[in-house]
Design a protein around this motif. Structure first.
Motif, PDB file in Angstrom:
ATOM      1  N   UNK A 100     117.320  57.040   2.764  1.00 19.07           N
ATOM      2  CA  UNK A 100     115.988  57.075   3.358  1.00 19.07           C
ATOM      3  C   UNK A 100     115.329  55.716   3.182  1.00 19.07           C
ATOM      4  N   UNK A 101     114.993  55.073   4.286  1.00 17.04           N
ATOM      5  CA  UNK A 101     114.322  53.780   4.275  1.00 17.04           C
ATOM      6  C   UNK A 101     112.815  54.008   4.232  1.00 17.04           C
ATOM      7  N   UNK A 102     112.157  53.483   3.219  1.00 16.17           N
ATOM      8  CA  UNK A 102     110.732  53.757   2.964  1.00 16.17           C
ATOM      9  C   UNK A 102     109.807  52.788   3.699  1.00 16.17           C
ATOM     10  N   UNK A 103     110.008  52.602   4.994  1.00 18.44           N
ATOM     11  CA  UNK A 103     109.208  51.628   5.747  1.00 18.44           C
ATOM     12  C   UNK A 103     108.999  52.097   7.180  1.00 18.44           C
ATOM     13  N   UNK A 104     107.925  51.594   7.807  1.00 20.63           N
ATOM     14  CA  UNK A 104     107.620  51.947   9.193  1.00 20.63           C
ATOM     15  C   UNK A 104     107.823  50.774  10.150  1.00 20.63           C
ATOM     16  N   UNK A 105     108.407  49.686   9.677  1.00 23.36           N
ATOM     17  CA  UNK A 105     108.636  48.532  10.551  1.00 23.36           C
ATOM     18  C   UNK A 105     110.083  48.058  10.476  1.00 23.36           C
ATOM     19  N   UNK A 109     104.597  41.152  16.274  1.00 23.16           N
ATOM     20  CA  UNK A 109     105.719  42.058  16.008  1.00 23.16           C
ATOM     21  C   UNK A 109     105.274  43.388  15.392  1.00 23.16           C
ATOM     22  N   UNK A 110     103.979  43.600  15.263  1.00 22.24           N
ATOM     23  CA  UNK A 110     103.453  44.761  14.545  1.00 22.24           C
ATOM     24  C   UNK A 110     103.796  46.080  15.239  1.00 22.24           C
ATOM     25  N   UNK A 111     103.244  46.331  16.412  1.00 22.54           N
ATOM     26  CA  UNK A 111     103.496  47.607  17.087  1.00 22.54           C
ATOM     27  C   UNK A 111     104.941  47.718  17.536  1.00 22.54           C
ATOM     28  N   UNK A 112     105.522  46.607  17.948  1.00 18.70           N
ATOM     29  CA  UNK A 112     106.936  46.604  18.334  1.00 18.70           C
ATOM     30  C   UNK A 112     107.795  47.126  17.185  1.00 18.70           C
ATOM     31  N   UNK A 113     107.531  46.663  15.977  1.00 18.98           N
ATOM     32  CA  UNK A 113     108.302  47.084  14.805  1.00 18.98           C
ATOM     33  C   UNK A 113     108.152  48.576  14.539  1.00 18.98           C
ATOM     34  N   UNK A 114     106.922  49.079  14.668  1.00 10.92           N
ATOM     35  CA  UNK A 114     106.698  50.511  14.443  1.00 10.92           C
ATOM     36  C   UNK A 114     107.409  51.361  15.494  1.00 10.92           C
ATOM     37  N   UNK A 130     118.925  57.339  -6.554  1.00 12.97           N
ATOM     38  CA  UNK A 130     118.763  55.956  -6.994  1.00 12.97           C
ATOM     39  C   UNK A 130     117.931  55.217  -5.948  1.00 12.97           C
ATOM     40  N   UNK A 131     117.042  54.354  -6.414  1.00  9.02           N
ATOM     41  CA  UNK A 131     116.250  53.513  -5.520  1.00  9.02           C
ATOM     42  C   UNK A 131     116.912  52.144  -5.428  1.00  9.02           C
ATOM     43  N   UNK A 132     117.130  51.705  -4.187  1.00  5.67           N
ATOM     44  CA  UNK A 132     117.758  50.410  -3.935  1.00  5.67           C
ATOM     45  C   UNK A 132     116.730  49.469  -3.318  1.00  5.67           C
ATOM     46  N   UNK A 133     116.696  48.235  -3.792  1.00  7.63           N
ATOM     47  CA  UNK A 133     115.843  47.207  -3.204  1.00  7.63           C
ATOM     48  C   UNK A 133     116.750  46.257  -2.430  1.00  7.63           C
ATOM     49  N   UNK A 134     116.500  46.159  -1.132  1.00  6.39           N
ATOM     50  CA  UNK A 134     117.280  45.292  -0.259  1.00  6.39           C
ATOM     51  C   UNK A 134     116.474  44.010  -0.062  1.00  6.39           C
ATOM     52  N   UNK A 135     117.055  42.881  -0.396  1.00 10.06           N
ATOM     53  CA  UNK A 135     116.333  41.619  -0.274  1.00 10.06           C
ATOM     54  C   UNK A 135     115.939  41.364   1.176  1.00 10.06           C
ATOM     55  N   UNK A 136     114.828  40.651   1.346  1.00 14.97           N
ATOM     56  CA  UNK A 136     114.274  40.367   2.667  1.00 14.97           C
ATOM     57  C   UNK A 136     115.331  39.713   3.553  1.00 14.97           C
ATOM     58  N   UNK A 137     115.367  40.166   4.781  1.00 18.07           N
ATOM     59  CA  UNK A 137     116.314  39.658   5.779  1.00 18.07           C
ATOM     60  C   UNK A 137     115.522  39.170   6.987  1.00 18.07           C
ATOM     61  N   UNK A 138     116.100  38.269   7.775  1.00 19.19           N
ATOM     62  CA  UNK A 138     115.418  37.862   9.011  1.00 19.19           C
ATOM     63  C   UNK A 138     115.466  38.969  10.055  1.00 19.19           C
ATOM     64  N   UNK A 166     110.696  42.908  11.696  1.00 19.09           N
ATOM     65  CA  UNK A 166     109.652  41.925  11.385  1.00 19.09           C
ATOM     66  C   UNK A 166     110.230  40.510  11.389  1.00 19.09           C
ATOM     67  N   UNK A 167     109.430  39.568  11.870  1.00 20.32           N
ATOM     68  CA  UNK A 167     109.832  38.157  11.829  1.00 20.32           C
ATOM     69  C   UNK A 167     109.860  37.644  10.388  1.00 20.32           C
ATOM     70  N   UNK A 168     108.904  38.113   9.594  1.00 18.73           N
ATOM     71  CA  UNK A 168     108.808  37.710   8.189  1.00 18.73           C
ATOM     72  C   UNK A 168     108.702  38.978   7.346  1.00 18.73           C
ATOM     73  N   UNK A 169     109.844  39.570   7.080  1.00 15.74           N
ATOM     74  CA  UNK A 169     109.882  40.881   6.424  1.00 15.74           C
ATOM     75  C   UNK A 169     109.826  40.759   4.901  1.00 15.74           C
ATOM     76  N   UNK A 170     109.326  41.793   4.263  1.00 13.55           N
ATOM     77  CA  UNK A 170     109.406  41.877   2.798  1.00 13.55           C
ATOM     78  C   UNK A 170     110.755  42.462   2.380  1.00 13.55           C
TER      79      UNK A 170
END
Length: 141
Positions: A41-46, A86-91, A4-12, A124-128
Protein backbone atom coordinates in the motif's frame (compact mmCIF):
# COMPACT_ATOMS: atom_id res chain seq x y z
CA UNK A 1 0.20 -11.56 9.63
CA UNK A 2 3.40 -9.50 9.41
CA UNK A 3 3.80 -5.85 8.49
CA UNK A 4 6.70 -3.55 7.65
CA UNK A 5 6.93 0.10 6.60
CA UNK A 6 9.29 0.79 3.71
CA UNK A 7 10.71 4.21 2.84
CA UNK A 8 11.48 4.58 -0.85
CA UNK A 9 14.00 7.32 -1.58
CA UNK A 10 12.82 10.22 -3.73
CA UNK A 11 12.82 9.47 -7.45
CA UNK A 12 12.41 11.74 -10.47
CA UNK A 13 9.12 11.90 -12.35
CA UNK A 14 8.65 8.61 -14.19
CA UNK A 15 8.06 4.91 -13.64
CA UNK A 16 10.67 3.07 -11.58
CA UNK A 17 11.17 -0.64 -10.97
CA UNK A 18 11.26 -1.34 -7.25
CA UNK A 19 11.04 -5.15 -7.47
CA UNK A 20 14.56 -5.84 -6.22
CA UNK A 21 14.17 -3.27 -3.43
CA UNK A 22 10.91 -4.91 -2.26
CA UNK A 23 12.52 -8.35 -2.46
CA UNK A 24 15.55 -7.20 -0.46
CA UNK A 25 13.48 -5.44 2.21
CA UNK A 26 10.97 -8.27 2.66
CA UNK A 27 13.06 -11.40 2.05
CA UNK A 28 13.16 -12.38 5.76
CA UNK A 29 9.38 -12.01 6.07
CA UNK A 30 8.55 -13.79 2.81
CA UNK A 31 10.75 -16.84 3.38
CA UNK A 32 8.56 -17.74 6.37
CA UNK A 33 5.48 -18.13 4.13
CA UNK A 34 4.64 -21.21 2.07
CA UNK A 35 1.34 -19.82 0.74
CA UNK A 36 0.19 -16.25 1.23
CA UNK A 37 -0.43 -12.77 -0.09
CA UNK A 38 1.80 -9.70 -0.09
CA UNK A 39 -0.19 -6.48 -0.02
CA UNK A 40 1.74 -3.28 -0.84
CA UNK A 41 0.00 0.00 0.00
CA UNK A 42 1.50 3.30 -1.15
CA UNK A 43 0.63 6.04 1.36
CA UNK A 44 0.43 8.94 -1.12
CA UNK A 45 -2.04 10.70 -3.43
CA UNK A 46 0.47 11.93 -6.03
CA UNK A 47 2.19 8.64 -6.91
CA UNK A 48 1.04 5.10 -7.67
CA UNK A 49 2.16 1.48 -7.58
CA UNK A 50 1.58 -1.10 -10.30
CA UNK A 51 2.79 -4.36 -11.80
CA UNK A 52 4.04 -4.25 -15.36
CA UNK A 53 6.73 -5.47 -17.78
CA UNK A 54 10.09 -5.33 -16.03
CA UNK A 55 12.54 -6.58 -18.68
CA UNK A 56 12.50 -3.89 -21.38
CA UNK A 57 13.54 -0.37 -20.26
CA UNK A 58 11.34 1.16 -22.98
CA UNK A 59 8.14 0.00 -21.25
CA UNK A 60 8.29 2.52 -18.35
CA UNK A 61 9.10 5.31 -20.80
CA UNK A 62 6.21 4.37 -23.09
CA UNK A 63 3.85 4.04 -20.12
CA UNK A 64 4.74 7.54 -18.93
CA UNK A 65 4.17 8.89 -22.46
CA UNK A 66 0.75 7.22 -22.54
CA UNK A 67 -0.18 8.61 -19.11
CA UNK A 68 0.95 12.11 -20.16
CA UNK A 69 -1.47 11.92 -23.10
CA UNK A 70 -4.33 10.66 -20.91
CA UNK A 71 -3.84 13.36 -18.23
CA UNK A 72 -1.89 16.29 -19.71
CA UNK A 73 0.05 18.58 -17.41
CA UNK A 74 -1.52 21.91 -18.35
CA UNK A 75 -2.12 24.09 -15.31
CA UNK A 76 -4.92 26.01 -17.04
CA UNK A 77 -7.02 22.81 -17.28
CA UNK A 78 -7.33 22.36 -13.49
CA UNK A 79 -8.55 24.26 -10.44
CA UNK A 80 -6.37 22.38 -7.91
CA UNK A 81 -2.86 23.71 -8.61
CA UNK A 82 -1.72 24.79 -5.13
CA UNK A 83 1.51 22.78 -5.36
CA UNK A 84 2.36 23.51 -8.99
CA UNK A 85 1.44 22.45 -12.51
CA UNK A 86 1.92 18.77 -11.62
CA UNK A 87 -0.49 18.94 -8.66
CA UNK A 88 -3.87 17.84 -10.05
CA UNK A 89 -2.22 15.75 -12.76
CA UNK A 90 -0.44 13.74 -10.05
CA UNK A 91 -3.65 13.17 -8.10
CA UNK A 92 -5.58 12.08 -11.19
CA UNK A 93 -2.88 9.65 -12.31
CA UNK A 94 -2.62 8.24 -8.77
CA UNK A 95 -6.34 7.45 -8.84
CA UNK A 96 -6.19 5.95 -12.32
CA UNK A 97 -3.24 3.62 -11.58
CA UNK A 98 -3.96 2.99 -7.89
CA UNK A 99 -2.19 2.94 -4.56
CA UNK A 100 -1.94 -0.80 -3.89
CA UNK A 101 -1.12 -4.20 -5.37
CA UNK A 102 -1.56 -7.78 -4.17
CA UNK A 103 1.05 -10.39 -5.04
CA UNK A 104 0.76 -14.12 -4.28
CA UNK A 105 3.51 -15.65 -2.18
CA UNK A 106 4.54 -19.18 -3.09
CA UNK A 107 7.25 -21.09 -1.22
CA UNK A 108 8.71 -17.96 0.36
CA UNK A 109 8.90 -15.87 -2.81
CA UNK A 110 6.75 -13.36 -4.67
CA UNK A 111 4.95 -15.31 -7.41
CA UNK A 112 5.33 -12.70 -10.14
CA UNK A 113 5.10 -13.73 -13.77
CA UNK A 114 8.24 -14.15 -15.86
CA UNK A 115 8.37 -10.56 -17.08
CA UNK A 116 6.47 -8.86 -14.27
CA UNK A 117 7.91 -6.35 -11.85
CA UNK A 118 6.67 -3.89 -9.24
CA UNK A 119 6.82 -0.25 -10.29
CA UNK A 120 6.59 3.00 -8.38
CA UNK A 121 4.91 5.56 -10.62
CA UNK A 122 6.20 8.96 -9.58
CA UNK A 123 4.10 11.81 -10.92
CA UNK A 124 5.74 14.76 -9.12
CA UNK A 125 8.59 16.71 -10.70
CA UNK A 126 10.17 17.14 -7.26
CA UNK A 127 8.90 14.24 -5.18
CA UNK A 128 9.55 13.45 -1.53
CA UNK A 129 10.50 10.04 -0.20
CA UNK A 130 7.58 7.64 -0.53
CA UNK A 131 6.18 5.27 2.10
CA UNK A 132 4.88 1.78 1.40
CA UNK A 133 3.21 -0.40 4.01
CA UNK A 134 3.92 -4.05 3.22
CA UNK A 135 1.56 -6.58 4.79
CA UNK A 136 2.19 -10.31 4.49
CA UNK A 137 -0.78 -12.60 5.04
CA UNK A 138 0.33 -16.13 5.78
CA UNK A 139 -2.39 -18.49 4.57
CA UNK A 140 -0.55 -21.78 5.02
CA UNK A 141 2.80 -23.32 5.88
Amino acid sequence: MMQKTLIISARPRGIHSITSLIHHELDDMLKEVKTGILHLFLCHTSAAITINEDADPDVPLDMMDILDRIVPMHRELYRHTAEGDDDMTSHALSSIIGCDVNIPIRNGKMALGTWQGIHLCEFRKHAPNRTIIATVLNIGR
